[in-house]
Scaffold this motif. Structure first.
Motif, PDB file in Angstrom:
ATOM      1  N   ALA A  44       0.833  -1.205   0.000  1.00  0.00           N
ATOM      2  CA  ALA A  44       0.000   0.000   0.000  1.00  0.00           C
ATOM      3  C   ALA A  44       0.868   1.256   0.000  1.00  0.00           C
ATOM      4  CB  ALA A  44      -0.916   0.000   1.208  1.00  0.00           C
ATOM      5  N   VAL A  45       1.956   1.225   0.719  1.00  0.00           N
ATOM      6  CA  VAL A  45       2.879   2.358   0.730  1.00  0.00           C
ATOM      7  C   VAL A  45       3.474   2.557  -0.657  1.00  0.00           C
ATOM      8  CG1 VAL A  45       5.027   3.255   1.702  1.00  0.00           C
ATOM      9  CG2 VAL A  45       3.383   2.104   3.183  1.00  0.00           C
ATOM     10  N   ALA A  46       3.808   1.467  -1.322  1.00  0.00           N
ATOM     11  CA  ALA A  46       4.361   1.560  -2.670  1.00  0.00           C
ATOM     12  C   ALA A  46       3.334   2.114  -3.655  1.00  0.00           C
ATOM     13  CB  ALA A  46       4.843   0.187  -3.134  1.00  0.00           C
ATOM     14  N   VAL A  47       2.083   1.712  -3.499  1.00  0.00           N
ATOM     15  CA  VAL A  47       1.030   2.236  -4.372  1.00  0.00           C
ATOM     16  C   VAL A  47       0.855   3.731  -4.143  1.00  0.00           C
ATOM     17  CG1 VAL A  47      -1.452   2.171  -4.823  1.00  0.00           C
ATOM     18  CG2 VAL A  47      -0.179   0.048  -4.612  1.00  0.00           C
ATOM     19  N   LEU A  48       0.816   4.145  -2.896  1.00  0.00           N
ATOM     20  CA  LEU A  48       0.690   5.572  -2.595  1.00  0.00           C
ATOM     21  C   LEU A  48       1.886   6.366  -3.098  1.00  0.00           C
ATOM     22  CD1 LEU A  48      -0.856   5.618   0.978  1.00  0.00           C
ATOM     23  CD2 LEU A  48      -1.886   6.376  -1.140  1.00  0.00           C
ATOM     24  N   TRP A  49       3.076   5.811  -2.919  1.00  0.00           N
ATOM     25  CA  TRP A  49       4.298   6.480  -3.388  1.00  0.00           C
ATOM     26  C   TRP A  49       4.265   6.646  -4.905  1.00  0.00           C
ATOM     27  CZ3 TRP A  49       8.105   8.788  -0.742  1.00  0.00           C
ATOM     28  CH2 TRP A  49       9.250   9.134  -1.443  1.00  0.00           C
ATOM     29  N   GLY A  50       3.870   5.617  -5.607  1.00  0.00           N
ATOM     30  CA  GLY A  50       3.786   5.692  -7.064  1.00  0.00           C
ATOM     31  C   GLY A  50       2.736   6.676  -7.531  1.00  0.00           C
ATOM     32  N   ALA A  51       1.569   6.658  -6.896  1.00  0.00           N
ATOM     33  CA  ALA A  51       0.513   7.590  -7.279  1.00  0.00           C
ATOM     34  C   ALA A  51       0.917   9.028  -6.988  1.00  0.00           C
ATOM     35  CB  ALA A  51      -0.772   7.242  -6.545  1.00  0.00           C
ATOM     36  N   ALA A  52       1.581   9.238  -5.865  1.00  0.00           N
ATOM     37  CA  ALA A  52       2.021  10.596  -5.527  1.00  0.00           C
ATOM     38  C   ALA A  52       3.093  11.086  -6.489  1.00  0.00           C
ATOM     39  CB  ALA A  52       2.546  10.624  -4.095  1.00  0.00           C
ATOM     40  N   SER A  53       4.003  10.204  -6.876  1.00  0.00           N
ATOM     41  CA  SER A  53       5.059  10.633  -7.788  1.00  0.00           C
ATOM     42  C   SER A  53       4.503  10.975  -9.169  1.00  0.00           C
ATOM     43  CB  SER A  53       6.146   9.556  -7.904  1.00  0.00           C
ATOM     44  OG  SER A  53       5.630   8.390  -8.504  1.00  0.00           O
ATOM     45  N   VAL A  54       3.508  10.226  -9.620  1.00  0.00           N
ATOM     46  CA  VAL A  54       2.879  10.532 -10.900  1.00  0.00           C
ATOM     47  C   VAL A  54       2.093  11.835 -10.809  1.00  0.00           C
ATOM     48  CG1 VAL A  54       1.113   9.762 -12.529  1.00  0.00           C
ATOM     49  CG2 VAL A  54       2.809   8.155 -11.695  1.00  0.00           C
ATOM     50  N   ALA A  55       1.386  12.038  -9.720  1.00  0.00           N
ATOM     51  CA  ALA A  55       0.603  13.268  -9.555  1.00  0.00           C
ATOM     52  C   ALA A  55       1.513  14.490  -9.454  1.00  0.00           C
ATOM     53  CB  ALA A  55      -0.283  13.165  -8.320  1.00  0.00           C
TER      54      ALA A  55
END
Length: 58
Positions: free
Chosen positions: A40-51
């Motif tokens: 879940a942390v990796a998903v959030l990190w990826g979504a934040a980096s794309v945003a």
């Protein structure tokens, strides 16, 4: 007079909001059903980096 860049800024803001929302919608089930909470942390990190990249680009 209309600001020609206003619609572009509004569209960019909506795209970033949609990306953050999509990241949250994926991260919550991933944290509930995955064996590792780091997923879940990796998903959030990826979504934040794309945003963030999208907001900088816009």
């Amino acid at each position: 007079m209309q600001d020609p860049f206003a619609k572009g800024r509004l569209l960019a803001r909506r795209v970033v909001q949609a990306q953050v929302l999509a990241g949250l919608l994926i991260a919550v089930p991933a944290s509930l059903f995955a064996q590792s909470p780091m997923l879940a942390v990796a998903v959030l990190w990826g979504a934040a980096s794309v945003a963030i990249a999208q907001s900088v680009f816009a």
